[in-house]
Motif scaffolding. Structure first.
Motif, PDB file in Angstrom:
ATOM      1  N   PRO A 135      -1.445  -4.581  -5.445  1.00 44.95           N
ATOM      2  CA  PRO A 135      -1.122  -3.222  -4.992  1.00 44.95           C
ATOM      3  C   PRO A 135      -2.382  -2.454  -4.589  1.00 44.95           C
ATOM      4  O   PRO A 135      -3.427  -2.603  -5.208  1.00 44.95           O
ATOM      5  CB  PRO A 135      -0.455  -2.568  -6.203  1.00 44.95           C
ATOM      6  N   LEU A 164       0.855  -1.195   0.000  1.00 39.80           N
ATOM      7  CA  LEU A 164       0.000   0.000   0.000  1.00 39.80           C
ATOM      8  C   LEU A 164       0.885   1.237   0.000  1.00 39.80           C
ATOM      9  O   LEU A 164       1.786   1.364   0.822  1.00 39.80           O
ATOM     10  CB  LEU A 164      -0.915   0.003   1.223  1.00 39.80           C
ATOM     11  N   ASP A 165       0.628   2.110  -0.950  1.00 40.10           N
ATOM     12  CA  ASP A 165       1.408   3.343  -1.030  1.00 40.10           C
ATOM     13  C   ASP A 165       0.564   4.456  -1.629  1.00 40.10           C
ATOM     14  O   ASP A 165      -0.375   4.175  -2.382  1.00 40.10           O
ATOM     15  CB  ASP A 165       2.676   3.127  -1.877  1.00 40.10           C
ATOM     16  N   VAL A 166       0.900   5.706  -1.301  1.00 34.59           N
ATOM     17  CA  VAL A 166       0.156   6.839  -1.880  1.00 34.59           C
ATOM     18  C   VAL A 166       0.508   7.068  -3.336  1.00 34.59           C
ATOM     19  O   VAL A 166      -0.280   7.628  -4.079  1.00 34.59           O
ATOM     20  CB  VAL A 166       0.411   8.193  -1.167  1.00 34.59           C
ATOM     21  N   SER A 167       1.714   6.696  -3.720  1.00 32.03           N
ATOM     22  CA  SER A 167       2.142   6.982  -5.089  1.00 32.03           C
ATOM     23  C   SER A 167       1.780   5.829  -6.020  1.00 32.03           C
ATOM     24  O   SER A 167       2.363   4.750  -5.965  1.00 32.03           O
ATOM     25  CB  SER A 167       3.647   7.244  -5.118  1.00 32.03           C
ATOM     26  N   GLU A 168       0.820   6.092  -6.906  1.00 26.98           N
ATOM     27  CA  GLU A 168       0.382   5.052  -7.827  1.00 26.98           C
ATOM     28  C   GLU A 168       1.514   4.650  -8.776  1.00 26.98           C
ATOM     29  O   GLU A 168       1.714   3.462  -9.055  1.00 26.98           O
ATOM     30  CB  GLU A 168      -0.839   5.545  -8.624  1.00 26.98           C
ATOM     31  N   VAL A 188      -3.573   1.467  -3.734  1.00 33.20           N
ATOM     32  CA  VAL A 188      -3.235   2.883  -3.672  1.00 33.20           C
ATOM     33  C   VAL A 188      -3.930   3.472  -2.456  1.00 33.20           C
ATOM     34  O   VAL A 188      -5.146   3.365  -2.324  1.00 33.20           O
ATOM     35  CB  VAL A 188      -3.697   3.636  -4.944  1.00 33.20           C
ATOM     36  N   ASP A 196      -3.335   5.954   1.523  1.00 27.57           N
ATOM     37  CA  ASP A 196      -2.549   6.646   2.526  1.00 27.57           C
ATOM     38  C   ASP A 196      -2.795   5.877   3.836  1.00 27.57           C
ATOM     39  O   ASP A 196      -3.950   5.709   4.241  1.00 27.57           O
ATOM     40  CB  ASP A 196      -3.103   8.078   2.583  1.00 27.57           C
ATOM     41  N   LEU A 245       3.941   2.421  -7.029  1.00 25.82           N
ATOM     42  CA  LEU A 245       3.316   1.118  -6.783  1.00 25.82           C
ATOM     43  C   LEU A 245       3.303   0.238  -8.028  1.00 25.82           C
ATOM     44  O   LEU A 245       3.624  -0.950  -7.970  1.00 25.82           O
ATOM     45  CB  LEU A 245       1.865   1.313  -6.364  1.00 25.82           C
TER      46      LEU A 245
END
Ligand code: AVJ
Length: 322
Positions: free
Chosen positions: A137, A112-116, A139, A141, A119
């Motif tokens: 993955p 999990l990450d904010v930056s698509e 997307v 915060d 990711l």
């Protein structure tokens, strides 16, 4: 209502709205910028450089712990899904995943990450390295979107790097509570925490001789200038890292040398600085093993085991949702 709204503390927090959160933080004293504004592409690149600085010990220490203990973590947890919060490129996580493939029952990895963009890139690399795993993955915060975590099987959530140290005390309680709420009994948490140690070593890690940390912290103003139509004068601020002995945390501030009024168009806000006034951009809390284990117990995690590097600089807490 978002899943991770802070119902444990009952405070109305505005994590769901980054602009409202920033507006409020800039009106407190010291004025504060929440850490999310640090990580645009340049911020991520500067952080990457920080992890390679000779003074910045956490990255190597955590790598050492993962190299030593990943097989045990895979075996003991028996997790079928590994979730990583704030995964970035999942660089260090490969050590963990390699061990899960050999020693564990893993079927799925969900970063999990904010930056698509980050990711998708990471997912491609991971899919190639782990052809037998489902790479899922997400997307999001980690302060707002824990409800997006995949369910089913036995899950192990990895939150590495010591990022939990960026939260203020209330936020940390809310975050751990929300995380516990999103898991079921028998799921696991693997939490990276930087440990209390002689202050000189800590401060050197946040005041490096090449000025990379200075550039990283200062970049928050550039992000706000660009994204929110603000006009902070970057050259008017000086980086001042402080050690807050009461809260045991590094307090990374920018001090306005001359008086300045910064206008933030997106907030319709004028931020007025007196000469010498400080703006807090990031904190990095250091933990004693007893304190973090007690906080985890309050949140609903038990049977904690602390794994450290040989020098005892950094800790990975392996703990179970009870
Ligand atoms: C990414 C939050 C773990 O607190 O050590 C490093 C961020 N800031 N140097 C940390 C950071 C300045 C880092 N974490």
């Amino acid at each position: 209502m978002d899943h991770d709204t802070n119902r444990r503390t009952g405070t109305s927090i505005d994590r769901d709205d980054p602009l409202a959160e920033l507006d409020r933080a800039l009106r407190t004293r010291p004025r504060t910028i929440p850490p999310r504004w640090l990580y645009d592409d340049r911020g991520s690149e500067l952080f990457d450089r920080i992890t390679r600085l000779p003074e910045y010990y956490p990255t190597e220490a955590e790598r050492e712990i993962l190299a030593t203990h990943s097989a045990m973590i895979a075996e003991v947890s028996g997790a079928t899904t590994v979730i990583e919060l704030g995964s970035g490129t999942s660089d260090k996580t490969r050590t963990l995943l390699d061990a899960f493939v050999v020693h564990g029952e893993i079927e799925r990895f969900a970063p999990l990450d904010v930056s698509e963009a980050t990711l998708l890139f990471a997912a491609e690399v991971l899919a190639e390295r782990y052809p037998d795993l489902v790479i899922e993955p997400v997307v999001g915060d980690f302060t707002r979107h824990l409800a997006r975590l995949p369910s089913g099987g036995t899950r192990l959530v990895a939150f590495l790097g010591g990022t939990v140290g960026n939260f203020y005390t209330d936020e940390r309680r809310a975050f751990l509570g929300a995380l516990a709420d999103g898991l079921v009994a028998g799921d696991w948490l693997l939490l990276g925490v930087d440990l209390i140690k002689p202050i000189d070593r800590i401060m050197d890690a946040y005041d490096d001789s090449q000025g990379v940390t200075d550039a990283f912290i200062r970049n928050a103003l550039a992000v706000i200038n660009r994204d929110l139509g603000a006009n902070f004068d970057l050259g008017n601020f000086e980086y001042v890292p402080l050690w807050d002995a009461r809260e045991h945390r590094v307090d990374m501030r920018l001090r306005a040398c001359d008086p300045e009024t910064a206008h933030i168009a997106a907030l319709g806000l004028d931020v007025v600085f007196e000469a010498g006034e400080e703006l807090r951009v990031e904190i990095s809390t250091k933990f004693s093993p007893g304190d973090i284990v007690a906080e985890l117990a309050d949140a609903g995690f038990g049977d904690a085991e602390l794994l450290t590097d040989a020098a005892g600089d950094f800790g990975l807490v392996l703990t179970r949702r009870t």
